[in-house]
Design a protein around this motif. Structure first.
Motif, PDB file in Angstrom:
ATOM      1  N   ILE A 261       0.847  -1.193   0.000  1.00  0.00           N
ATOM      2  CA  ILE A 261       0.000   0.000   0.000  1.00  0.00           C
ATOM      3  C   ILE A 261       0.883   1.244   0.000  1.00  0.00           C
ATOM      4  N   LYS A 262       0.709   2.064  -1.011  1.00  0.00           N
ATOM      5  CA  LYS A 262       1.468   3.308  -1.145  1.00  0.00           C
ATOM      6  C   LYS A 262       0.675   4.505  -0.628  1.00  0.00           C
ATOM      7  N   GLY A 263      -0.638   4.409  -0.673  1.00  0.00           N
ATOM      8  CA  GLY A 263      -1.485   5.488  -0.165  1.00  0.00           C
ATOM      9  C   GLY A 263      -2.859   4.946   0.147  1.00  0.00           C
ATOM     10  N   LEU A 264      -3.473   5.471   1.208  1.00  0.00           N
ATOM     11  CA  LEU A 264      -4.786   4.999   1.640  1.00  0.00           C
ATOM     12  C   LEU A 264      -5.523   6.172   2.259  1.00  0.00           C
ATOM     13  N   LEU A 344       0.209  18.932   3.443  1.00  0.00           N
ATOM     14  CA  LEU A 344       0.748  18.807   4.801  1.00  0.00           C
ATOM     15  C   LEU A 344       1.104  17.343   4.985  1.00  0.00           C
ATOM     16  N   SER A 345       2.380  17.074   5.229  1.00  0.00           N
ATOM     17  CA  SER A 345       2.855  15.696   5.286  1.00  0.00           C
ATOM     18  C   SER A 345       3.532  15.430   6.627  1.00  0.00           C
ATOM     19  N   GLN A 346       3.061  14.402   7.337  1.00  0.00           N
ATOM     20  CA  GLN A 346       3.641  13.982   8.617  1.00  0.00           C
ATOM     21  C   GLN A 346       4.203  12.582   8.412  1.00  0.00           C
ATOM     22  N   THR A 347       5.491  12.494   8.094  1.00  0.00           N
ATOM     23  CA  THR A 347       6.078  11.200   7.773  1.00  0.00           C
ATOM     24  C   THR A 347       6.841  10.579   8.937  1.00  0.00           C
ATOM     25  N   SER A 348       6.865  11.249  10.079  1.00  0.00           N
ATOM     26  CA  SER A 348       7.359  10.655  11.320  1.00  0.00           C
ATOM     27  C   SER A 348       6.587  11.304  12.454  1.00  0.00           C
ATOM     28  N   SER A 349       6.783  10.784  13.664  1.00  0.00           N
ATOM     29  CA  SER A 349       6.069  11.369  14.798  1.00  0.00           C
ATOM     30  C   SER A 349       6.638  12.714  15.198  1.00  0.00           C
ATOM     31  N   ASP A 350       7.756  13.117  14.617  1.00  0.00           N
ATOM     32  CA  ASP A 350       8.453  14.316  15.065  1.00  0.00           C
ATOM     33  C   ASP A 350       8.665  15.365  13.990  1.00  0.00           C
ATOM     34  N   PRO A 398       2.585   7.339   8.873  1.00  0.00           N
ATOM     35  CA  PRO A 398       2.629   8.535   8.046  1.00  0.00           C
ATOM     36  C   PRO A 398       1.227   8.963   7.605  1.00  0.00           C
ATOM     37  N   ALA A 399       0.923  10.232   7.787  1.00  0.00           N
ATOM     38  CA  ALA A 399      -0.372  10.774   7.398  1.00  0.00           C
ATOM     39  C   ALA A 399      -0.146  12.026   6.557  1.00  0.00           C
ATOM     40  N   GLN A 400      -1.154  12.391   5.784  1.00  0.00           N
ATOM     41  CA  GLN A 400      -0.954  13.480   4.832  1.00  0.00           C
ATOM     42  C   GLN A 400      -2.299  14.093   4.468  1.00  0.00           C
ATOM     43  N   LEU A 417      -4.596   8.462   5.196  1.00  0.00           N
ATOM     44  CA  LEU A 417      -4.295   7.749   6.440  1.00  0.00           C
ATOM     45  C   LEU A 417      -2.940   7.061   6.341  1.00  0.00           C
ATOM     46  N   TRP A 418      -2.537   6.699   5.144  1.00  0.00           N
ATOM     47  CA  TRP A 418      -1.162   6.297   4.861  1.00  0.00           C
ATOM     48  C   TRP A 418      -0.657   7.238   3.775  1.00  0.00           C
ATOM     49  N   ALA A 419       0.368   8.004   4.089  1.00  0.00           N
ATOM     50  CA  ALA A 419       0.817   9.089   3.226  1.00  0.00           C
ATOM     51  C   ALA A 419       1.603   8.592   2.024  1.00  0.00           C
ATOM     52  N   PRO A 420       1.244   9.029   0.814  1.00  0.00           N
ATOM     53  CA  PRO A 420       2.061   8.687  -0.367  1.00  0.00           C
ATOM     54  C   PRO A 420       3.480   9.226  -0.281  1.00  0.00           C
ATOM     55  N   ASP A 421       3.701  10.273   0.527  1.00  0.00           N
ATOM     56  CA  ASP A 421       5.053  10.803   0.693  1.00  0.00           C
ATOM     57  C   ASP A 421       5.991   9.803   1.356  1.00  0.00           C
ATOM     58  N   ALA A 422       5.422   8.864   2.113  1.00  0.00           N
ATOM     59  CA  ALA A 422       6.228   7.896   2.859  1.00  0.00           C
ATOM     60  C   ALA A 422       6.529   6.677   2.000  1.00  0.00           C
ATOM     61  N   PRO A 423       7.501   5.857   2.398  1.00  0.00           N
ATOM     62  CA  PRO A 423       7.699   4.579   1.706  1.00  0.00           C
ATOM     63  C   PRO A 423       6.443   3.732   1.768  1.00  0.00           C
ATOM     64  N   ALA A 424       6.289   2.848   0.812  1.00  0.00           N
ATOM     65  CA  ALA A 424       5.111   1.982   0.771  1.00  0.00           C
ATOM     66  C   ALA A 424       5.050   1.101   2.020  1.00  0.00           C
ATOM     67  N   MET A 425       3.856   0.765   2.418  1.00  0.00           N
ATOM     68  CA  MET A 425       3.624  -0.098   3.578  1.00  0.00           C
ATOM     69  C   MET A 425       4.186  -1.492   3.295  1.00  0.00           C
TER      70      MET A 425
END
Length: 906
Positions: A261-264, A344-350, A398-400, A417-425
């Motif tokens: 999953i790359k994006g959801l 707006l991309s949150q690819t880590s908790s920080d 990761p959320a976006q 709910l799963w950000a496309p900016d992040a690596p695939a699940m």
């Protein structure tokens, strides 16, 4: 009773019910052991957290009610000003006599947010703007009085259209899924497919007048592809509201080796008609921080548009007529870039980042950054717009949030709910099995990494994830303060709860806990240490970043003091997966304290352990997975993890429908043990083999039975189903009839009747795990709710003898049970027997066992210290603490205080 529309006399006459008072003195509460004789008082409710600046659509909560008093679920609610608030109520659970035990109560957004809320049986008022539901063959229409929503019954459009004041503010709401067939760096070329949710079934679960709930089920589909990734979506509507609460669940049914999953997410369109400089974008940062810009900016230009224009745009208001703009600006508006795309991309908790561009095919500009976004956005203008948010945005990275084509008449918004900016699940198992192709090798490997591996069992197939989202259709662009209120409501949804005093008075969840007590030195220290252990784990979540889409809500099992980290990569020592009842420890601690931070941690754990740690489809469904590096990685698929005992608290306190689904899944879960026998690797096949009879399965009287009884008790409470009641009572009766009661160990269960075969073996046996996965807590409720002396006797025998001396065990059972573990945790069983038998000597023994610390903690303040320097990546708190010991110590402390606290001597 002033300010109520019903007099006390008429209230008694009309409702013929009673409820318990919130702040009843302890000596009075103890006098009303028969709940049918309690005085009639309203139940006071309070906010879990002060709502402060928080906007929300409505609130739903669960409240317990006294035995034998409520036959109908009609209630009235007043606020601190004595004004009635509309409330919609329904039964959540029933007492054995058919009276209401728990009720769900829903209220719309209230103008007055004070803390003095009073709920009582009686005829309440209806909302001035009621939720109305109209269902046809093709669609469902919901009207909140403010907002009109159309949901299709087939196809991709979950939210076909939403209107406010006659204007369409949102349309074509659909689920989107991006799938990759490989991982970058592992394949020369990657193929990506786009799927959309396809609705298969729609159910109206509630239809007003205060609250409506619509449940949609389906799969994600794409042309030329097999439909996959089942989803369950619930939309919640409240009277007079302009928002929709969304509960989104996916169940993974793909192949881990090729379905990545790359994006959801949820995607919808927002019609736009305002001038580009009146179209506004908002993103919520941390705290009260807001990113706010216009699609076409009128500030910072070489030629000044004028103070009135600049102020209006910054505030999100409609700018003065264009004719009032200076000619130097008005004639050159078309040269000012219009930025149509925002992310707006949150690819880590920080870390989160905001970027924008004019359109596809052009470069992105870095626009903002921070650490933890509240996950809410907005797009719109003076004619209207849409605000949207994802709860636990940074915790479940990761959320976006994407906004596309804001410069056109049709803006596209996606809540990822799963950000496309992040690596695939990537859900593949973390090793290749290392040659463990026989049970002998697997058991040998268990002795080094504590991992129970078996080929094909470490699959993610069937695990689920539930996420919460919120949508608002707005009349205009909100001010920054108003937008913050929306974001705060997403981040921490306001929740009404009854007080610990009232919950204790109602005796919820077994009458085995008491309120905090610091009346003696030892009791005060127990309370202090309970707080210390909780605070430590709350801090560990952040210290070690136990966050992420699949991880948030769980804690780790064991610590590696050499590396100064939890054993995240060591077999069965990593994720806890409810081992030794971590969930129960948190929930009982909340019941007695009412602390919001405890509730929120327990809430996150309930969401995680009920979804991610359990298989909801496939050959392992609906069993849970034992602790492992991967939440689903262990080959021990067991009832003790999927047990409804861990879900009941959140369900009854919040009336959450999704958790209700999870508990219903467990009703026939024991049948799965035919295909996945828990003891297949370590016991004789003749013990559990039931292939000769499809209607029988072997089940233990410990961890298996606690889950079986929890599922059946809960379903009987929720529905009054006589068949389930009969099976439950048959199981209890046939355990009691065994030659050694619970010490018989287990037997073949008839799946049709709930009866266990009576064994002929006479040797008593016990496992240290039998009573530490909810058996103690569920049996306490069984004894309370079902008058079956033989079962009570069998259970009290187990409670009294488990920690008894070998001589005492042999005298009663005919043989000693040998060296049993978890003595401290089992002190609460001794305490239960002492309380039920009014036995002071047993009570004293329970406290000796508790303070003795066998397989637990010595009675001293937890040793917690700071570790920093070059030996570790960053400073962390560390302590000589294990999750198993903490959960069992916490439950023992809470229940020994609740059951035999009066016997504790200095």
């Amino acid at each position: 009773m002033k300010n109520y529309s019903l007099s006390r006399r008429n209230f008694v006459k009309q409702s013929a019910v009673l409820s318990g008072g919130l702040y009843m003195a302890p000596h009075l509460a103890s006098a009303f052991e028969d709940q049918e004789s309690m005085p009639l008082e309203p139940v006071e409710l309070a906010w879990l957290e002060n709502p402060g600046n928080a906007q929300f659509g409505g609130v739903t909560m669960g409240v317990p009610w006294p035995k034998g008093q409520l036959k109908q679920s009609e209630f009235l609610l007043t606020n601190s000003a004595g004004k009635q608030i509309p409330v919609q109520s329904w039964p959540l659970a029933f007492w054995p006599d058919g009276s209401i035990k728990w009720a769900g109560h829903a209220i719309p957004q209230a103008d007055e947010m004070g803390s003095d809320w009073k709920l009582m049986p009686g005829k309440g008022i209806r909302p001035s703007k009621e939720v109305k539901v109209e269902e046809t063959a093709d669609m469902i229409k919901i009207d909140t009085g403010i907002m009109q929503c159309q949901i299709d019954k087939k196809g991709p459009n979950l939210l076909k259209s939403i209107r406010r004041n006659g204007r369409e503010g949102l349309k074509n709401g659909r689920l989107v899924l991006m799938k990759q067939d490989g991982i970058l760096g592992e394949k020369a070329s990657i193929s990506t497919s786009l799927f959309e949710g396809e609705i298969y079934q729609v159910t109206v679960e509630q239809n007003g007048p205060v609250r409506a709930v619509v449940k949609l089920e389906g799969k994600h589909a794409a042309p030329g592809e097999d439909a996959w990734l089942p989803f369950v979506i619930r939309f919640y509507f409240y009277a007079g509201g302009a928002s929709i609460r969304t509960m989104h669940t996916i169940v993974f049914d793909g192949e881990e080796e090729k379905d990545f999953i790359k994006g959801l997410g949820l995607r919808f369109d927002v019609p736009m008609e305002d001038e580009l400089y009146d179209r506004h974008i908002r993103f919520a940062g941390k705290g009260e921080g807001v990113f706010g810009e216009a699609v076409r900016g009128l500030t910072g230009l070489r030629r000044d548009a004028g103070e009135a224009v600049r102020e209006a745009q910054v505030q999100g208001k409609k700018t003065p007529p264009q004719s009032t703009f200076p000619e130097s600006v008005r004639s050159r508006l078309h040269y000012i870039p219009a930025f149509g795309d925002y992310t707006l991309s949150q690819t880590s908790s920080d870390a989160f980042a905001i970027r924008k561009r004019t359109a596809s095919g052009h470069a992105w500009l870095k626009s903002g950054f921070g650490d933890r976004s509240r996950g809410t956005g907005y797009v719109g203008g003076p004619a209207g717009g849409v605000a949207f948010g994802i709860r636990n945005f940074w915790q479940s990275y990761p959320a976006q949030l994407d906004i596309r084509n804001a410069q056109t008449e049709n803006v596209e918004v996606t809540m990822w709910l799963w950000a496309p900016d992040a690596p695939a699940m990537d859900l593949r198992f973390y090793h290749d099995g290392m040659g463990q192709d026989t049970y002998e090798k697997q058991l040998d490997a268990l002795n080094i990494t504590y991992e129970d591996y078996e080929p094909g069992f470490g699959t993610a197939k069937g695990v689920a994830r539930t996420s919460e989202m919120q949508l608002w259709v707005m009349e205009k662009t909100p001010s920054h303060e108003a937008f913050n209120a929306l974001a705060n409501g997403v981040e921490t949804p306001p929740q009404l709860v009854a007080s610990p005093e009232y919950l204790h008075q109602m005796g919820v969840f077994g009458k085995i806990w008491d309120l905090p007590d610091q009346s003696s030195t030892k009791k005060a220290k127990i309370e202090e240490y309970l707080n210390d252990y909780f605070e430590f784990y709350k801090g560990q979540v952040d210290d070690h970043r136990w966050y992420g889409f699949w991880d948030y809500g769980d804690v780790m099992h064991s610590y590696d003091y050499d590396r100064h980290t939890w054993r995240y990569d060591v077999g069965g020592f990593a994720w806890d997966n409810s081992e030794l009842s971590t969930d129960l420890w948190l929930w009982y601690y909340f019941l007695r304290t009412g602390r919001s931070d405890v509730f929120r941690m327990a809430e996150a754990m309930t969401r995680h352990t009920g979804e991610v740690d359990v298989h909801h489809l496939g050959k392992f469904a609906p069993l849970g997975s034992r602790h492992n590096v991967m939440h689903w990685g262990c080959s021990a698929k067991q009832l003790r993890i999927s047990t409804a005992a861990n879900r009941r608290f959140y369900y009854y306190l919040t009336a959450d429908e999704r958790v209700g689904d999870l508990m219903k899944e467990q009703i026939n879960a024991v049948a799965t043990l035919k295909e996945i026998p828990p003891t297949r690797k370590v016991s004789s096949k003749s013990l559990w083999e039931t292939d000769d009879d499809p209607n029988h399965v072997y089940a233990g009287f410990g961890t298996d039975y606690s889950a079986i009884a929890a599922a059946w008790l809960t379903e009987w409470e929720r529905t009054g189903d006589d068949k389930i009641k009969t099976k439950l009572m048959n199981s209890m009766r046939t355990i009691a009839a065994q030659p050694k009661g619970f010490f018989t160990g287990g037997s073949r269960l008839d799946l049709r009747t709930g009866k266990f075969e009576i064994q002929d073996r006479q040797r008593a046996t016990a496992s240290h795990l039998s009573a530490v996965f909810g058996l103690m807590e569920i049996c306490a409720e069984l004894v309370e709710n079902i008058d079956m002396p033989a079962f009570k006797t069998a259970w009290l025998q187990y409670c009294e003898l488990y920690n008894a001396s070998g001589e005492e065990q042999e005298k009663v059972l005919g043989n000693s049970l040998g060296g049993l573990n978890l003595g401290q945790g089992h002190s609460r069983l001794t305490a239960y027997a002492a309380q039920q038998k009014n036995d002071a000597q047993l009570a004293a023994r329970a406290w000796r066992e508790f303070f003795g610390g066998a397989a637990g903690y010595r009675f001293e303040k937890p040793e917690i210290y700071q570790v920093e320097g070059a030996e570790i990546l960053h400073p962390v708190e560390e302590g000589h603490i294990s999750t198993n010991a903490t959960a069992q110590w916490g439950l023992a402390a809470i229940q020994c205080l609740g059951l035999v606290g009066s016997y504790l001597e200095e």
